[in-house]
Design a protein around this motif. Structure first.
Motif, PDB file in Angstrom:
ATOM      1  N   VAL A 179      80.227  -6.089 -21.715  1.00 41.19           N
ATOM      2  CA  VAL A 179      80.206  -7.383 -21.041  1.00 41.19           C
ATOM      3  C   VAL A 179      79.299  -7.337 -19.819  1.00 41.19           C
ATOM      4  O   VAL A 179      78.564  -8.289 -19.528  1.00 41.19           O
ATOM      5  CB  VAL A 179      81.639  -7.802 -20.638  1.00 41.19           C
ATOM      6  CG1 VAL A 179      81.612  -9.017 -19.717  1.00 41.19           C
ATOM      7  CG2 VAL A 179      82.465  -8.113 -21.880  1.00 41.19           C
ATOM      8  N   LEU A 180      79.328  -6.214 -19.110  1.00 40.49           N
ATOM      9  CA  LEU A 180      78.470  -6.070 -17.933  1.00 40.49           C
ATOM     10  C   LEU A 180      76.991  -6.139 -18.297  1.00 40.49           C
ATOM     11  O   LEU A 180      76.164  -6.604 -17.514  1.00 40.49           O
ATOM     12  CB  LEU A 180      78.767  -4.742 -17.229  1.00 40.49           C
ATOM     13  CG  LEU A 180      80.035  -4.714 -16.382  1.00 40.49           C
ATOM     14  CD1 LEU A 180      80.372  -3.285 -15.969  1.00 40.49           C
ATOM     15  CD2 LEU A 180      79.877  -5.579 -15.153  1.00 40.49           C
ATOM     16  N   ILE A 181      76.655  -5.704 -19.499  1.00 41.25           N
ATOM     17  CA  ILE A 181      75.260  -5.715 -19.938  1.00 41.25           C
ATOM     18  C   ILE A 181      74.872  -7.079 -20.509  1.00 41.25           C
ATOM     19  O   ILE A 181      73.784  -7.592 -20.224  1.00 41.25           O
ATOM     20  CB  ILE A 181      75.028  -4.620 -21.008  1.00 41.25           C
ATOM     21  CG1 ILE A 181      75.171  -3.231 -20.378  1.00 41.25           C
ATOM     22  CG2 ILE A 181      73.652  -4.777 -21.647  1.00 41.25           C
ATOM     23  CD1 ILE A 181      75.169  -2.109 -21.393  1.00 41.25           C
ATOM     24  N   THR A 182      75.765  -7.696 -21.284  1.00 38.11           N
ATOM     25  CA  THR A 182      75.392  -8.882 -22.047  1.00 38.11           C
ATOM     26  C   THR A 182      75.825 -10.217 -21.451  1.00 38.11           C
ATOM     27  O   THR A 182      75.172 -11.235 -21.684  1.00 38.11           O
ATOM     28  CB  THR A 182      75.979  -8.796 -23.469  1.00 38.11           C
ATOM     29  OG1 THR A 182      77.423  -8.778 -23.384  1.00 38.11           O
ATOM     30  CG2 THR A 182      75.502  -7.546 -24.190  1.00 38.11           C
ATOM     31  N   SER A 183      76.923 -10.236 -20.682  1.00 43.32           N
ATOM     32  CA  SER A 183      77.493 -11.526 -20.302  1.00 43.32           C
ATOM     33  C   SER A 183      77.660 -11.767 -18.806  1.00 43.32           C
ATOM     34  O   SER A 183      77.412 -12.873 -18.325  1.00 43.32           O
ATOM     35  CB  SER A 183      78.864 -11.703 -20.977  1.00 43.32           C
ATOM     36  OG  SER A 183      78.762 -11.580 -22.372  1.00 43.32           O
ATOM     37  N   ARG A 184      78.101 -10.763 -18.083  1.00 43.52           N
ATOM     38  CA  ARG A 184      78.393 -10.941 -16.647  1.00 43.52           C
ATOM     39  C   ARG A 184      78.092  -9.635 -15.940  1.00 43.52           C
ATOM     40  O   ARG A 184      78.877  -8.693 -15.989  1.00 43.52           O
ATOM     41  CB  ARG A 184      79.864 -11.312 -16.463  1.00 43.52           C
ATOM     42  CG  ARG A 184      80.207 -11.914 -15.111  1.00 43.52           C
ATOM     43  CD  ARG A 184      79.795 -13.364 -15.028  1.00 43.52           C
ATOM     44  NE  ARG A 184      80.562 -14.119 -14.030  1.00 43.52           N
ATOM     45  CZ  ARG A 184      80.494 -15.429 -13.899  1.00 43.52           C
ATOM     46  NH1 ARG A 184      79.691 -16.129 -14.680  1.00 43.52           N
ATOM     47  NH2 ARG A 184      81.210 -16.052 -12.988  1.00 43.52           N
ATOM     48  N   ARG A 185      76.953  -9.585 -15.304  1.00 40.08           N
ATOM     49  CA  ARG A 185      76.522  -8.334 -14.673  1.00 40.08           C
ATOM     50  C   ARG A 185      77.361  -8.014 -13.450  1.00 40.08           C
ATOM     51  O   ARG A 185      78.120  -8.831 -12.952  1.00 40.08           O
ATOM     52  CB  ARG A 185      75.035  -8.423 -14.319  1.00 40.08           C
ATOM     53  CG  ARG A 185      74.151  -8.511 -15.560  1.00 40.08           C
ATOM     54  CD  ARG A 185      72.695  -8.335 -15.232  1.00 40.08           C
ATOM     55  NE  ARG A 185      71.880  -8.414 -16.437  1.00 40.08           N
ATOM     56  CZ  ARG A 185      71.641  -7.395 -17.258  1.00 40.08           C
ATOM     57  NH1 ARG A 185      72.175  -6.201 -16.998  1.00 40.08           N
ATOM     58  NH2 ARG A 185      70.894  -7.543 -18.327  1.00 40.08           N
TER      59      ARG A 185
END
Length: 227
Positions: A179-185
């Motif tokens: 998620v940190l990579i694709t949606s919400r850093r």
């Protein structure tokens, strides 16, 4: 909390954990153990975090939600950024057992699995009675609909304070590496956790009768929140 109330709460929680341990509603997870015990946190916590499900290398192994894997390490870092400690909170999940594929990899819990666990989630919320609830990911946010209906979706609601069932609700994205990579850093998630800190202070003022109750959702303040 008085000793009498604390004792009653503990007894009810033990009963709930025993019931969860004996649950066999989900055929694909009957051989796994529900992650619900005193390791989940304080029974008088003012803040409750709700995740998706225990991870195979994380809570399913350690028995402690959001621990033992990278999602847990990210979660700890985000908590620390606002001065919040695990000893102050309670953590649970939309699905209490680890959902896996046939190859043993983590998978998203199905709608029926979340529904089967919704009674445990409802009763856990009632027992802990948190003033602030923080959902981690879309599955957790949707699971709350089965407890008390809302029309929020993660994309529009994330990082904002909402009123839900008489409590403050802050939907956040999941702290998983993907998620940190694709949606919400990370920078955005750190800003979101500042909103959690604001919600805790705001709810404390509401409970003390120092400010009017919120009637509609407002966008988060751009000012830095200090603890």
């Amino acid at each position: 909390m008085s000793d009498y109330l604390e004792s009653g709460t503990k007894e009810r929680f033990i009963s709930l954990t025993t019931e969860a341990a004996n649950c066999r509603l989900c055929p694909t997870m009957c051989g796994r153990s529900a992650v619900l015990s005193e390791l989940n946190g304080r029974l008088d916590a003012r803040v409750m975090f709700i995740g998706e499900a225990p991870g195979r290398k994380g809570a399913d192994r350690t028995r402690i939600p959001f621990s033992g894997d990278q999602s847990g390490r990210n979660f700890d870092r985000f908590l620390a950024s606002i001065g919040l400690e695990r000893a102050q909170i309670f953590i649970t999940s939309a699905a209490l057992c680890n959902p896996r594929t046939t190859t043993g990899a983590n998978r998203r819990p199905t709608t029926s699995e979340v529904r089967n666990c919704s009674n445990f989630l409802k009763r856990t919320i009632e027992l802990i009675d948190p003033r602030v609830i923080v959902t981690l990911g879309g599955v957790a946010l949707d699971a709350l609909k089965l407890v008390h209906y809302h029309e929020l979706n993660l994309r529009e609601a994330a990082g904002r304070v909402h009123r839900w069932a008489g409590r403050s609700l802050v939907p956040l994205y999941h702290p998983s590496p993907q998620v940190l990579i694709t949606s919400r850093r990370e920078a955005a998630q750190l800003r979101d956790y500042k909103v959690v800190a604001r919600a805790i202070r705001q709810q404390s003022r509401l409970d003390a009768g120092l400010v009017p109750r919120i009637r509609r959702t407002s966008p988060p303040s751009k000012r830095m929140v200090r603890n």
